[in-house]
Design a protein around this motif. Structure first.
Motif, PDB file in Angstrom:
ATOM      1  N   ASP A 240      -8.876  11.246 -37.994  1.00  0.00           N
ATOM      2  CA  ASP A 240     -10.319  11.314 -37.762  1.00  0.00           C
ATOM      3  C   ASP A 240     -10.577  11.340 -36.260  1.00  0.00           C
ATOM      4  N   LEU A 259      -7.693  21.608 -29.386  1.00  0.00           N
ATOM      5  CA  LEU A 259      -7.276  21.034 -30.667  1.00  0.00           C
ATOM      6  C   LEU A 259      -6.015  21.734 -31.143  1.00  0.00           C
ATOM      7  N   THR A 262      -3.038  19.147 -37.120  1.00  0.00           N
ATOM      8  CA  THR A 262      -3.770  18.918 -38.362  1.00  0.00           C
ATOM      9  C   THR A 262      -4.726  17.739 -38.211  1.00  0.00           C
ATOM     10  N   PHE A 263      -5.942  17.907 -38.735  1.00  0.00           N
ATOM     11  CA  PHE A 263      -6.977  16.880 -38.675  1.00  0.00           C
ATOM     12  C   PHE A 263      -7.646  16.781 -40.045  1.00  0.00           C
ATOM     13  N   ASP A 264      -7.981  15.566 -40.458  1.00  0.00           N
ATOM     14  CA  ASP A 264      -8.819  15.418 -41.648  1.00  0.00           C
ATOM     15  C   ASP A 264     -10.274  15.717 -41.302  1.00  0.00           C
ATOM     16  N   VAL A 266     -12.895  16.455 -37.821  1.00  0.00           N
ATOM     17  CA  VAL A 266     -13.238  16.579 -36.406  1.00  0.00           C
ATOM     18  C   VAL A 266     -14.757  16.638 -36.335  1.00  0.00           C
ATOM     19  N   VAL A 284      -9.501  26.471 -29.812  1.00  0.00           N
ATOM     20  CA  VAL A 284      -8.958  26.322 -31.168  1.00  0.00           C
ATOM     21  C   VAL A 284      -8.085  27.523 -31.518  1.00  0.00           C
ATOM     22  N   THR A 289      -5.459  23.056 -38.344  1.00  0.00           N
ATOM     23  CA  THR A 289      -5.899  22.830 -39.717  1.00  0.00           C
ATOM     24  C   THR A 289      -6.875  21.662 -39.726  1.00  0.00           C
ATOM     25  N   VAL A 290      -8.110  21.923 -40.143  1.00  0.00           N
ATOM     26  CA  VAL A 290      -9.165  20.906 -40.128  1.00  0.00           C
ATOM     27  C   VAL A 290      -9.761  20.814 -41.525  1.00  0.00           C
ATOM     28  N   GLY A 293     -14.821  20.165 -40.241  1.00  0.00           N
ATOM     29  CA  GLY A 293     -15.178  20.227 -38.830  1.00  0.00           C
ATOM     30  C   GLY A 293     -16.683  20.277 -38.661  1.00  0.00           C
ATOM     31  N   TRP A 325     -15.622  24.688 -40.815  1.00  0.00           N
ATOM     32  CA  TRP A 325     -16.501  24.156 -39.776  1.00  0.00           C
ATOM     33  C   TRP A 325     -17.976  24.414 -40.070  1.00  0.00           C
TER      34      TRP A 325
END
Length: 488
Positions: A240, A259, A262-264, A266, A284, A289-290, A293, A325
């Motif tokens: 996070d 960035l 991998t992100f859960d 953003v 980006v 991988t988000v 977003g 996003w």
């Protein structure tokens, strides 16, 4: 008699002089030489001074207490003094914060340097370190789940002339400080999913690089200003990532925020990025991988021609991000499922068109049999056209769309035949409310047909233009000279 009166007069004068002298001199108790700065000097090596003692009820009942009045409250076992219309409790040392250390110079971190093996300042977990003034660091700080704060951002400053200021395999909190790393890097921190790092109410100035933060479960930046830095910060593989009211001034250079990984989540809200020259606000381009977003309320401005270095996979022409996003920021194209849209049109020879075979009353997809229907897709956002005469919704949320389509059609044979043209969803669900009709009066007439309606699409649902003969039999064909479909 005269002598008696004279003696009385002399005694009176001496008494008055003595009284006036005592009234305006210091008083000493236990000492004959009271301090010149004190009206009352009490000296003893065996006894103390006892202030008035009373209950809380008695204390608050004092009429018109003067500022500075001191009493001992026996109900609370504490001293109180009166100041500006209120009683103020004097806390004892035992009641003050534990695990608290004031740092006025690097010398105050000698224990932490020893704990770090002489190569870094290893802070003590869950300890509050209060920076007081400017502290020049000779080594890196390992935050180690400690709290590092200042009371005045402009006065409480950490300086690391070279190397890295913060290295840590754990998290912690930094608050109300100015950080400077001329010729060096502010962060080189790698944690894990159980660690959190909080950085707020601070300023980062005149540093060669902000650095890298990676691997944490939570990273939270709030009300942080960046000024005069050469290179920005990279966030990588963080569960996070929450960025609130971050300010990047135009005197920064390079790429401000990058960035990767991998992100859960953003979420970047508020703040600003002033971008001039070749500066980039957000990169980006490595296609992180988000899961979700959110980029809202952050202002992007300046002479730079590339505020965002866009996704190279999954973004759309004229836009920067992929379908994960939601973007609504001054200076950037707005992107969200609510704005998903697309258009396809027949790109063949309009004078000859394409032929579509018709068999009895069977519904048919207008993809063509000869001079096949080749369509071009334009203005796509959260939409794709994987094949001719098809628009597929790629957003994350189910929503309702408005559809508008037009056709120019001619019946090749069998005057008197009736046709319906309509939108079909997912190849099987005919949207009857979109029906438009055509009657073949003669085989030289070209009919212009408009189709409109609404449709609810879930992610990966698609729509196509279909037709069906309602009256007539036998095999025949129609010619389609133009086809256009728009969804938004």
């Amino acid at each position: 008699m005269k002598n008696l009166n004279l003696k009385i007069a002399i005694l009176t004068i001496i008494t008055v002089i003595s009284f006036n002298y005592n009234a305006f001199s210091q008083v000493g108790i236990g000492t004959v030489t009271p301090d010149a700065s004190s009206m009352l000097d009490i000296s003893s090596t065996k006894k103390g001074m006892l202030a008035p003692r009373m209950t809380t009820a008695e204390r608050v009942a004092i009429t018109t207490p003067a500022n500075g009045l001191l009493v001992y409250d026996i109900s609370e076992n504490a001293f109180y003094f009166y100041q500006s219309s209120t009683w103020v409790k004097m806390e004892s040392e035992s009641a003050s914060r534990v695990n608290h250390k004031i740092i006025k110079s690097a010398a105050d971190l000698s224990e932490e340097l020893a704990a770090g093996g002489g190569s870094k300042y290893l802070l003590t977990t869950n300890t509050l370190y209060e920076i007081n003034g400017t502290v020049d660091l000779a080594y890196s700080i390992d935050l180690n789940n400690a709290y590092l704060i200042g009371l005045d951002t402009n006065e409480d400053i950490l300086v690391k002339p070279g190397g890295t200021m913060f290295v840590s395999s754990k998290g912690g909190t930094i608050k109300s400080l100015t950080l400077k790393a001329p010729g060096g890097t502010i962060f080189n921190m790698t944690g894990n999913s159980t660690n959190s790092f909080v950085f707020r109410d601070s300023i980062v100035v005149n540093s060669a690089s902000i650095g890298t933060i990676s691997g944490y479960g939570l990273v939270f930046f709030s009300i942080v200003q960046f000024s005069g830095n050469t290179t920005g910060i990279t966030y990588s593989n963080i569960s996070d990532l929450l960025l609130s009211n971050i300010g990047w001034f135009s005197n920064n250079s390079g790429t401000y925020e990058t960035l990767t990984g991998t992100f859960d989540i953003v979420e970047k809200q508020g703040g600003f990025s002033e971008l001039n020259g070749a500066a980039i606000g957000l990169d980006v381009s490595s296609n992180p991988t988000v899961g979700k977003g959110i980029l809202t309320g952050a202002s992007f401005s300046g002479t730079s021609t590339e505020y965002v270095k866009k996704y190279t996979v999954g973004s759309y022409s004229g836009y920067n991000f992929n379908n994960a996003w939601t973007v609504d920021c001054p200076g950037l194209p707005v992107e969200s499922d609510q704005l998903a849209s697309g258009n396809i049109y027949y790109d063949g020879d309009i004078t000859s068109g394409f032929r579509q075979s018709v068999s009895n009353g069977t519904a048919f997809n207008l993809i063509g049999n000869s001079n096949s229907n080749t369509t071009t897709a334009v203005n796509l956002l959260r939409m794709s056209s994987p094949q001719n005469n098809k628009l597929t919704y790629l957003g994350k949320k189910t929503r309702t769309f408005q559809i508008n389509a037009t056709l120019s059609v001619r019946g090749e044979t069998l005057s008197g035949n009736f046709y319906a043209f309509f939108i079909r969803k997912n190849g099987s669900d005919s949207l009857i409310e979109t029906n438009t009709l055509m009657r073949v009066n003669n085989t030289s007439d070209i009919s212009s047909n408009a189709i409109s309606g609404t449709v609810e699409l879930a992610p990966n649902d698609y729509i196509e233009i279909w037709g069906q003969r309602l009256i007539g039999s036998g095999n025949t064909s129609i010619a389609v000279f133009s086809l256009n479909m728009n969804i938004k």
